[in-house]
Motif scaffolding. Structure first.
Motif, PDB file in Angstrom:
ATOM      1  N   ALA A 415       0.835  -1.210   0.000  1.00 59.32           N
ATOM      2  CA  ALA A 415       0.000   0.000   0.000  1.00 59.32           C
ATOM      3  C   ALA A 415       0.865   1.255   0.000  1.00 59.32           C
ATOM      4  CB  ALA A 415      -0.919   0.006   1.220  1.00 59.32           C
ATOM      5  N   GLY A 416       0.422   2.251  -0.771  1.00 59.19           N
ATOM      6  CA  GLY A 416       1.017   3.579  -0.708  1.00 59.19           C
ATOM      7  C   GLY A 416       0.174   4.418   0.241  1.00 59.19           C
ATOM      8  N   ILE A 417       0.819   5.287   1.000  1.00 54.29           N
ATOM      9  CA  ILE A 417       0.073   6.117   1.960  1.00 54.29           C
ATOM     10  C   ILE A 417       0.377   7.574   1.684  1.00 54.29           C
ATOM     11  CG2 ILE A 417      -0.318   6.593   4.410  1.00 54.29           C
ATOM     12  CD1 ILE A 417       0.808   3.734   4.913  1.00 54.29           C
ATOM     13  N   PHE A 418      -0.662   8.329   1.381  1.00 55.87           N
ATOM     14  CA  PHE A 418      -0.471   9.730   0.973  1.00 55.87           C
ATOM     15  C   PHE A 418      -1.245  10.684   1.882  1.00 55.87           C
ATOM     16  CE2 PHE A 418      -1.283   7.739  -3.489  1.00 55.87           C
ATOM     17  CZ  PHE A 418      -0.083   7.057  -3.465  1.00 55.87           C
ATOM     18  N   PRO A 419      -0.573  11.681   2.433  1.00 54.51           N
ATOM     19  CA  PRO A 419      -1.342  12.793   3.011  1.00 54.51           C
ATOM     20  C   PRO A 419      -1.734  13.719   1.855  1.00 54.51           C
ATOM     21  CG  PRO A 419       1.007  13.134   3.367  1.00 54.51           C
ATOM     22  CD  PRO A 419       0.882  11.869   2.582  1.00 54.51           C
ATOM     23  N   LEU A 420      -2.975  14.157   1.849  1.00 55.03           N
ATOM     24  CA  LEU A 420      -3.421  14.999   0.733  1.00 55.03           C
ATOM     25  C   LEU A 420      -2.617  16.306   0.658  1.00 55.03           C
ATOM     26  CD1 LEU A 420      -5.478  15.441  -1.545  1.00 55.03           C
ATOM     27  CD2 LEU A 420      -6.988  16.471   0.150  1.00 55.03           C
ATOM     28  N   ASP A 422       0.256  18.966   3.244  1.00 52.05           N
ATOM     29  CA  ASP A 422       1.117  18.924   4.429  1.00 52.05           C
ATOM     30  C   ASP A 422       0.523  19.756   5.562  1.00 52.05           C
ATOM     31  OD1 ASP A 422       1.444  21.429   3.469  1.00 52.05           O
ATOM     32  OD2 ASP A 422       3.623  21.310   3.175  1.00 52.05           O
ATOM     33  N   LYS A 423      -0.781  20.097   5.429  1.00 58.72           N
ATOM     34  CA  LYS A 423      -1.415  20.978   6.427  1.00 58.72           C
ATOM     35  C   LYS A 423      -2.283  20.194   7.410  1.00 58.72           C
ATOM     36  CE  LYS A 423      -1.410  24.991   3.448  1.00 58.72           C
ATOM     37  NZ  LYS A 423      -1.002  24.317   2.203  1.00 58.72           N
ATOM     38  N   GLU A 424      -2.627  20.885   8.493  1.00 62.09           N
ATOM     39  CA  GLU A 424      -3.615  20.409   9.477  1.00 62.09           C
ATOM     40  C   GLU A 424      -3.323  19.010  10.001  1.00 62.09           C
ATOM     41  OE1 GLU A 424      -7.673  21.368   9.045  1.00 62.09           O
ATOM     42  OE2 GLU A 424      -7.280  23.001   7.630  1.00 62.09           O
ATOM     43  N   GLY A 425      -2.068  18.691  10.084  1.00 69.14           N
ATOM     44  CA  GLY A 425      -1.685  17.421  10.719  1.00 69.14           C
ATOM     45  C   GLY A 425      -1.935  16.183   9.868  1.00 69.14           C
ATOM     46  N   LEU A 426      -2.266  16.352   8.583  1.00 68.21           N
ATOM     47  CA  LEU A 426      -2.525  15.160   7.751  1.00 68.21           C
ATOM     48  C   LEU A 426      -1.289  14.249   7.660  1.00 68.21           C
ATOM     49  CD1 LEU A 426      -4.747  16.514   4.794  1.00 68.21           C
ATOM     50  CD2 LEU A 426      -5.415  15.756   7.070  1.00 68.21           C
ATOM     51  N   PRO A 427      -0.058  14.839   7.524  1.00 67.74           N
ATOM     52  CA  PRO A 427       1.116  13.949   7.481  1.00 67.74           C
ATOM     53  C   PRO A 427       1.269  13.115   8.743  1.00 67.74           C
ATOM     54  CG  PRO A 427       1.708  16.122   6.665  1.00 67.74           C
ATOM     55  CD  PRO A 427       0.319  16.241   7.240  1.00 67.74           C
ATOM     56  N   ASP A 428       0.925  13.683   9.905  1.00 66.92           N
ATOM     57  CA  ASP A 428       1.075  12.909  11.150  1.00 66.92           C
ATOM     58  C   ASP A 428       0.146  11.697  11.145  1.00 66.92           C
ATOM     59  OD1 ASP A 428       2.874  14.767  11.973  1.00 66.92           O
ATOM     60  OD2 ASP A 428       1.425  15.937  13.128  1.00 66.92           O
ATOM     61  N   ILE A 429      -1.077  11.926  10.675  1.00 68.10           N
ATOM     62  CA  ILE A 429      -2.028  10.798  10.633  1.00 68.10           C
ATOM     63  C   ILE A 429      -1.510   9.738   9.649  1.00 68.10           C
ATOM     64  CG2 ILE A 429      -4.400  10.101  10.108  1.00 68.10           C
ATOM     65  CD1 ILE A 429      -5.251  12.989  10.821  1.00 68.10           C
ATOM     66  N   ALA A 430      -1.018  10.220   8.496  1.00 66.54           N
ATOM     67  CA  ALA A 430      -0.505   9.274   7.485  1.00 66.54           C
ATOM     68  C   ALA A 430       0.670   8.465   8.054  1.00 66.54           C
ATOM     69  CB  ALA A 430      -0.086  10.026   6.231  1.00 66.54           C
ATOM     70  N   ARG A 431       1.552   9.128   8.809  1.00 68.67           N
ATOM     71  CA  ARG A 431       2.699   8.414   9.415  1.00 68.67           C
ATOM     72  C   ARG A 431       2.216   7.371  10.434  1.00 68.67           C
ATOM     73  NH1 ARG A 431       7.289   8.445   6.473  1.00 68.67           N
ATOM     74  NH2 ARG A 431       8.004  10.538   6.015  1.00 68.67           N
ATOM     75  N   GLU A 432       1.160   7.718  11.178  1.00 68.90           N
ATOM     76  CA  GLU A 432       0.626   6.736  12.144  1.00 68.90           C
ATOM     77  C   GLU A 432       0.083   5.510  11.413  1.00 68.90           C
ATOM     78  OE1 GLU A 432      -2.288   8.491  14.792  1.00 68.90           O
ATOM     79  OE2 GLU A 432      -0.821  10.002  15.417  1.00 68.90           O
ATOM     80  N   ILE A 433      -0.593   5.761  10.311  1.00 64.20           N
ATOM     81  CA  ILE A 433      -1.125   4.636   9.526  1.00 64.20           C
ATOM     82  C   ILE A 433       0.048   3.782   9.001  1.00 64.20           C
ATOM     83  CG2 ILE A 433      -2.341   4.032   7.385  1.00 64.20           C
ATOM     84  CD1 ILE A 433      -4.132   6.503   7.869  1.00 64.20           C
ATOM     85  N   GLU A 434       1.088   4.483   8.555  1.00 65.91           N
ATOM     86  CA  GLU A 434       2.267   3.763   8.060  1.00 65.91           C
ATOM     87  C   GLU A 434       2.844   2.863   9.166  1.00 65.91           C
ATOM     88  OE1 GLU A 434       5.663   6.245   7.401  1.00 65.91           O
ATOM     89  OE2 GLU A 434       6.658   4.782   6.108  1.00 65.91           O
ATOM     90  N   ASP A 435       2.995   3.425  10.368  1.00 62.94           N
ATOM     91  CA  ASP A 435       3.568   2.646  11.480  1.00 62.94           C
ATOM     92  C   ASP A 435       2.704   1.441  11.827  1.00 62.94           C
ATOM     93  OD1 ASP A 435       5.678   4.298  11.689  1.00 62.94           O
ATOM     94  OD2 ASP A 435       4.915   5.461  13.386  1.00 62.94           O
ATOM     95  N   ASP A 436       1.413   1.607  11.670  1.00 60.57           N
ATOM     96  CA  ASP A 436       0.513   0.497  11.986  1.00 60.57           C
ATOM     97  C   ASP A 436       0.579  -0.588  10.896  1.00 60.57           C
ATOM     98  OD1 ASP A 436      -1.468  -1.008  13.151  1.00 60.57           O
ATOM     99  OD2 ASP A 436      -3.026  -0.037  11.948  1.00 60.57           O
ATOM    100  N   ASN A 442       4.762  -4.483   3.633  1.00 64.33           N
ATOM    101  CA  ASN A 442       5.564  -3.339   3.223  1.00 64.33           C
ATOM    102  C   ASN A 442       4.661  -2.227   2.686  1.00 64.33           C
ATOM    103  OD1 ASN A 442       7.894  -1.879   2.682  1.00 64.33           O
ATOM    104  ND2 ASN A 442       8.192  -2.793   0.657  1.00 64.33           N
ATOM    105  N   VAL A 443       4.797  -1.010   3.234  1.00 62.46           N
ATOM    106  CA  VAL A 443       4.012   0.124   2.747  1.00 62.46           C
ATOM    107  C   VAL A 443       4.972   1.277   2.435  1.00 62.46           C
ATOM    108  CG1 VAL A 443       1.922  -0.484   4.003  1.00 62.46           C
ATOM    109  CG2 VAL A 443       3.614   0.985   5.106  1.00 62.46           C
ATOM    110  N   ARG A 444       4.495   2.214   1.662  1.00 61.07           N
ATOM    111  CA  ARG A 444       5.365   3.329   1.258  1.00 61.07           C
ATOM    112  C   ARG A 444       4.651   4.663   1.463  1.00 61.07           C
ATOM    113  NH1 ARG A 444       9.907   2.409  -1.697  1.00 61.07           N
ATOM    114  NH2 ARG A 444       9.906   0.618  -0.328  1.00 61.07           N
ATOM    115  N   TYR A 445       5.248   5.542   2.261  1.00 60.44           N
ATOM    116  CA  TYR A 445       4.703   6.891   2.476  1.00 60.44           C
ATOM    117  C   TYR A 445       5.157   7.770   1.318  1.00 60.44           C
ATOM    118  CZ  TYR A 445       4.118  11.392   4.916  1.00 60.44           C
ATOM    119  OH  TYR A 445       3.761  12.662   5.280  1.00 60.44           O
ATOM    120  N   ASP A 446       4.254   8.542   0.767  1.00 62.63           N
ATOM    121  CA  ASP A 446       4.641   9.405  -0.361  1.00 62.63           C
ATOM    122  C   ASP A 446       3.872  10.722  -0.289  1.00 62.63           C
ATOM    123  OD1 ASP A 446       5.519  10.529  -2.690  1.00 62.63           O
ATOM    124  OD2 ASP A 446       4.712   8.986  -4.032  1.00 62.63           O
TER     125      ASP A 446
END
Ligand code: ATP
Length: 512
Positions: A415-420, A422-436, A442-446
């Protein structure tokens, strides 16, 4: 299409390819480019997308040896894992083994490799290029068939089979076919051949510092299993019938090595030797044929690209042998060999080592040397097949979408994980999903570029699912999951993501 132009807004956080007009959204086999193009396409995308590159490229490369890049290594691990699961974890009568690459040299005398692991070699005097005489003739037969000269092709094929079975006369018989048919050298076009001679494919090296002992790099993994027959069976308290499975490197000094990872000098094999009671081997052989074909299909391979091919020439120790072939861009070629090898290997090791290699059956109260049914597949050839079968391109809104439609279980990135944004904490949520999720696969943050570009990158890598964290996520703890193949999107609760992806993966298997 300029993907950068797609605005970064939740309402538009959709796949820019979602309205595929030319191909309805389903998973049926996609049209592939013509074969010649496909070969070149796979070689070049393998390099560009980090799957496979030639070894030691900065020094001009080492012929017929390849390195797996960041994507290739994940694909390889996943395919190995799937094979290991289907062999070892899903069969309580099969255990695993990992034998060493270098073995006692007597191993190869016993197995017959020292004497007979040869290919018939012929040189084109004009170019100095070397060829396998039997392959030259096979390619000639194929060309005749393509030109519609079926009767001529069949006559040459019959001569080839006779030649390959001609024992000491084999070299002369192969040479005679090349002369009579006036087969030219493929590259130079010349008709100026040397005699045919036998060439041993084993790599030799020395073990120990001074006047070392001559040893070989194993040309197949199977012998590691035969010599460990007792060491594997007894601790695992197995009784015939049982199997031993192994994945490992093998080395062959191949004469012709111009076919990408189809024919390498260093490659990996996945082999399983199934030890059975003499007389039952042909039943087991039939069972393993079917099981192995199903396994290849379970990788998501289009069944119409797979077939069985009976051997024209049986090894002297085999009483049945078949290849599973795949329709590679270089033609229908062997992917896996399934052989009923009788008791040849165990008997020979008994003879050469002086150690008993027989089995005592406590129920029947009899002692015998088990027969062996072997399944032997090349990992690299399997990956080549997976890449060829997965690749397709389609026109979408005047642009080309290039996809690797891997089965989700083997895809390098699940799975690829994208924050729409970089505002309002979206990257933090995406990183949490990545860690989970990276606990499971294997997942990739982009977060680079437009959504369209990110989708396209993941399509090219063969990533089956893309997860987008958007502003709605802040309100309802859900994300968008976009399916690579249908390009459709679902809204999924964050705490259900892993389950959702596992379910979709299982369904993909069912619908593939
Ligand atoms: P071929 O006829 O293509 O040379 P083979 O009959 O010699 O193959 P086996 O000895 O049966 O091959 O080996 C089992 C499997 O190992 C093959 O089906 C193939 O997938 C793989 N394999 C063999 N040689 C190579 C090689 N040089 N490079 C990559 N894979 C190989």
């Amino acid at each position: 299409m300029n993907n950068e132009a797609v605005p970064l807004h939740p309402a538009e956080a959709v796949d820019t390819f979602a309205c595929c007009l030319l191909h309805p959204c389903h998973r049926s086999p996609q049209p592939r480019p013509m074969s010649d193009d496909l070969f070149d396409t796979i070689v070049s995308l393998s390099k560009q997308r980090g799957f496979i590159v030639q070894s030691s490229e900065i020094y001009g490369g080492l012929s017929a040896t390849y390195d797996y890049g960041p994507m290739g290594v994940e694909l390889k691990r996943n395919v190995k894992e799937k094979w290991w699961q289907s062999m070892v974890y899903q069969n309580d009568d099969i255990v695993g083994l990992d034998a060493s690459i270098m073995m006692h040299p007597k191993t190869w005398d016993a197995s017959g490799h020292t004497e007979a692991f040869n290919d018939p070699l012929i040189d084109d005097k004009a170019s100095g290029n070397r060829y396998r005489a039997d392959e030259l003739i096979e390619n000639y037969i194929r060309a005749l068939r393509e030109e519609g000269e079926e009767a001529h092709a069949e006559a040459v094929r019959e001569r080839l089979v006779e030649a390959l079975n001609a024992g000491e006369e084999m070299n002369d018989a192969l040479h005679a076919i090349i002369m009579d048919e006036e087969i030219p050298a493929p590259e130079s076009g010349a008709f100026d051949w040397t005699d045919v001679r036998q060439f041993n494919l084993m790599f030799e090296t020395e073990m120990g510092p001074v006047d070392g002992q001559k040893v070989f790099l194993r040309p197949e993994t199977a012998q590691g299993i035969f010599v460990n027959f007792h060491n594997a069976r007894e601790p695992a308290r197995l009784h015939v019938p049982f199997g031993v499975a192994q994945i490992g490197k093998a080395f062959r000094n191949e004469i012709v090595a111009r076919q990408f990872v189809f024919r390498m000098r260093e490659f990996e094999q996945m082999e399983m030797q199934y030890f059975v009671k003499p007389g039952t081997e042909l039943d087991w052989y039939e069972q393993w044929k079917e099981r192995r074909m199903k396994w290849h299909e379970s990788l998501g391979i289009d069944p119409s690209n797979l077939r069985f091919h009976e051997h024209d020439q049986l090894s002297h120790y085999a009483n049945a042998a078949v290849d599973i072939q795949y329709d590679f861009p270089i033609g229908w070629k062997e992917l896996e060999g399934i052989h009923s090898r009788t008791d040849y290997d165990l008997s020979r090791h008994e003879e050469y080592s002086g150690k008993k290699m027989s089995y005592y059956d406590p129920w029947e109260e009899e002692r015998y040397t088990p027969y062996v049914v072997e399944t032997s597949t090349g990992l690299d050839r399997t990956l080549f097949m997976v890449l060829c079968d997965a690749y397709y391109e389609e026109e979408v809104k005047g642009d080309t979408r290039s996809v690797l439609q891997f089965h989700p279980e083997v895809a390098p990135v699940r799975a690829g994980i994208f924050p729409l944004t970089d505002k309002e904490g979206l990257p933090d949520i995406a990183r949490e999903i990545e860690d989970d999720l990276n606990q499971h696969f294997n997942v990739r943050y982009d977060d680079r570029g437009s959504m369209g570009k990110r989708y396209r990158r993941q399509d090219e890598a063969g990533t089956p699912f893309c997860i987008t964290v958007d502003f709605d996520t802040l309100d309802d703890q859900t994300v968008t999951v976009r399916d690579r193949d249908t390009m459709e999107q679902d809204r999924v609760a964050i705490d259900q993501l892993a389950t959702y992806i596992f379910d979709q993966t299982a369904n993909w298997e069912a619908s593939a």
